[in-house]
Design a protein around this motif. Structure first.
Motif, PDB file in Angstrom:
ATOM      1  N   VAL A 278      43.662  32.632  32.583  1.00  0.00           N
ATOM      2  CA  VAL A 278      43.754  34.061  32.283  1.00  0.00           C
ATOM      3  C   VAL A 278      43.923  34.861  33.572  1.00  0.00           C
ATOM      4  O   VAL A 278      44.664  35.847  33.612  1.00  0.00           O
ATOM      5  N   ALA A 279      43.256  34.431  34.653  1.00  0.00           N
ATOM      6  CA  ALA A 279      43.411  35.119  35.938  1.00  0.00           C
ATOM      7  C   ALA A 279      44.846  35.031  36.428  1.00  0.00           C
ATOM      8  O   ALA A 279      45.390  35.994  36.979  1.00  0.00           O
ATOM      9  N   ALA A 291      43.924  46.386  42.343  1.00  0.00           N
ATOM     10  CA  ALA A 291      42.537  45.939  42.205  1.00  0.00           C
ATOM     11  C   ALA A 291      42.373  44.522  42.745  1.00  0.00           C
ATOM     12  O   ALA A 291      43.304  43.725  42.739  1.00  0.00           O
ATOM     13  N   THR A 292      41.160  44.221  43.191  1.00  0.00           N
ATOM     14  CA  THR A 292      40.802  42.874  43.630  1.00  0.00           C
ATOM     15  C   THR A 292      40.024  42.186  42.511  1.00  0.00           C
ATOM     16  O   THR A 292      39.048  42.738  41.997  1.00  0.00           O
ATOM     17  N   VAL A 293      40.467  41.001  42.117  1.00  0.00           N
ATOM     18  CA  VAL A 293      39.753  40.214  41.110  1.00  0.00           C
ATOM     19  C   VAL A 293      39.147  38.996  41.811  1.00  0.00           C
ATOM     20  O   VAL A 293      39.865  38.161  42.354  1.00  0.00           O
ATOM     21  N   ARG A 294      37.819  38.935  41.822  1.00  0.00           N
ATOM     22  CA  ARG A 294      37.119  37.833  42.475  1.00  0.00           C
ATOM     23  C   ARG A 294      36.544  36.905  41.406  1.00  0.00           C
ATOM     24  O   ARG A 294      35.939  37.358  40.439  1.00  0.00           O
ATOM     25  N   LEU A 335      37.195  46.811  42.263  1.00  0.00           N
ATOM     26  CA  LEU A 335      36.764  45.408  42.296  1.00  0.00           C
ATOM     27  C   LEU A 335      36.352  44.951  40.898  1.00  0.00           C
ATOM     28  O   LEU A 335      35.624  45.652  40.192  1.00  0.00           O
ATOM     29  N   VAL A 336      36.836  43.775  40.509  1.00  0.00           N
ATOM     30  CA  VAL A 336      36.439  43.114  39.259  1.00  0.00           C
ATOM     31  C   VAL A 336      35.975  41.711  39.618  1.00  0.00           C
ATOM     32  O   VAL A 336      36.650  40.997  40.360  1.00  0.00           O
TER      33      VAL A 336
END
Length: 423
Positions: A278-279, A291-294, A335-336
């Motif tokens: 999904v990422a 946005a940053t997805v960590r 941030l997510v």
């Protein structure tokens, strides 16, 4: 889809001995040869069956090779056919004239067999790659048109269903049973709506391999135009074209999987791989949102029990909402964080935390009610469907919010045990 037929190469030369030498040089190659002894005959044959490549003598009585090339490039039906000139002419003016007319390359007479075969095979490969790219573009356009029609139709159906539901709820609380029966249809519509929202992201993700294909095709042409041609690098460029074509196909396959309808199934799922998939699907959307997805995945997590497509939908809903929540924050604060870890009391916990403005405490439960939404364009069914899916899996989905800490959505899922059936 591309045909498995052998490539058709048309040899055009007024000298029978030259045609014989060309035919012998290309004998044994995986292609079909056709011949024409003058320009008029060549044009007649091309009208009957468009070849994949034309080897064209530049100097012929009657219609010259240059005139034949000009007519081919003026006709939309034959404009894309690559033309490779054969000529004894070595002056720069003649070569420039041929290239300006649309020829892709030259072979000087007398030709070297190995060079001729290499140039023919390379041009056929480039032509096949271009044709495959065109077919992919047509397939994508058809899929996009079908998706838009499906979204419009399903949205209209949902509006009509909502109006009927409101009237029935006023008269009889038994209408809740109809809502449960409509859950699977709403879940599919939510997937379609989510993919519609991600249309720009999908186009962005597809543009990368498509641009790489074009760049590598141009590079292969330049490499083959060198003296001597760099065949090794040209082959590498063609390998890259094939790899990027497969990459574009996988993007379309992921989109089709998300849109597919089906009954709830129970299999052993690797939750970490599901998160990564999904990422990957949302990588371009996150980039476009700034946005940053960590991702933080605990090692050695057990497999969970569930339906992969429906759990992907849950995570997709949560991530799309999180990206929307952080979009109103300054770029450096978007941030997510997606986490997977063992849950307290057993099972596995999946959480999505964002740095947005959060959810008012009074709405922490209302956001899971059908048709409750804070989005101007939202339907208000995503979180309601997500909770229903998680509960159907024997799990739990809830929201948490702290002052100035954004919102965190957590869900727990049961661990897979051998011999278990559907949830």
């Amino acid at each position: 889809m591309a045909s498995d037929r052998r490539a058709l190469v048309l040899l055009v030369d007024d000298d029978p001995s030259s045609l014989k030498l060309l035919s012998e040089a290309l004998a044994g190659q995986p292609l079909t040869l056709a011949v024409a002894i003058d320009g008029e005959m060549a044009l007649r044959q091309i009208r009957r069956e468009v070849p994949d490549l034309v080897l064209l003598d530049a100097v012929m009585p009657g219609l010259s090779g240059f005139e034949v090339c000009r007519r081919l490039k003026e006709d939309p039906a034959t404009r894309g056919v690559p033309v490779l000139f054969m000529t004894v002419l070595s002056d720069t003016e003649s070569r420039v004239r041929g290239l300006e007319l649309g020829a892709v390359d030259y072979v000087s007479k007398p030709f070297v067999r190995e060079e001729l075969v290499a140039r023919v095979r390379t041009q056929l490969a480039i032509h096949a790659a271009a044709r495959a790219l065109s077919e992919k573009n047509e397939e994508l356009a058809a899929a996009r048109a079908s998706l838009e029609l499906e979204v419009a139709r399903r949205t209209e159906e949902l509006r009509a269903a909502n109006q009927r539901l409101e009237r029935e709820l006023e008269l009889n609380r038994a209408a809740e049973l109809k809502v449960r029966k409509a859950q699977e249809e709403l879940a599919h519509l939510n997937r379609v709506s989510a993919m519609s929202e991600l249309a720009a992201s999908i186009a962005h993700e597809l543009n990368q391999p498509l641009a790489a294909i074009l760049s590598n095709a141009q590079a292969a042409r330049r490499l083959l135009g060198q003296a001597p041609p760099d065949l090794a690098e040209a082959r590498a460029a063609l390998d890259d074209i094939a790899a990027d074509g497969r990459r574009a196909g996988k993007v379309i396959e992921r989109m089709r999987a998300m849109l597919r309808k089906g009954e709830l199934s129970a299999v052993a799922l690797d939750l970490c791989e599901l998160v990564r998939e999904v990422a990957r699907l949302l990588a371009s959307a996150a980039l476009l949102a700034g946005a940053t997805v960590r991702i933080e995945l605990a090692p050695g997590l057990p497999r969970v029990r569930g339906d992969g497509i429906q759990l992907q939908q849950v995570l997709l809903n949560l991530l799309v909402n999180a990206l929307d929540a952080v979009s109103r924050r300054p770029p450096e604060a978007r941030l997510v964080v997606v986490r997977a870890r063992p849950a307290d009391g057993g099972g596995v916990e999946l959480s999505v935390a964002d740095s947005g403005e959060g959810v008012p405490p009074a709405d922490l439960e209302r956001i899971f009610e059908p048709f409750f939404t804070s989005k101007a364009q939202g339907l208000g069914v995503g979180l309601a469907i997500s909770r229903s899916i998680v509960e159907a899996h024997g799990g739990r989905l809830w929201a948490e919010c702290g002052p100035g800490q954004g919102a965190t959505f957590r869900c727990t899922l049961p661990v897979w045990r051998e011999g278990e059936g559907a949830p």
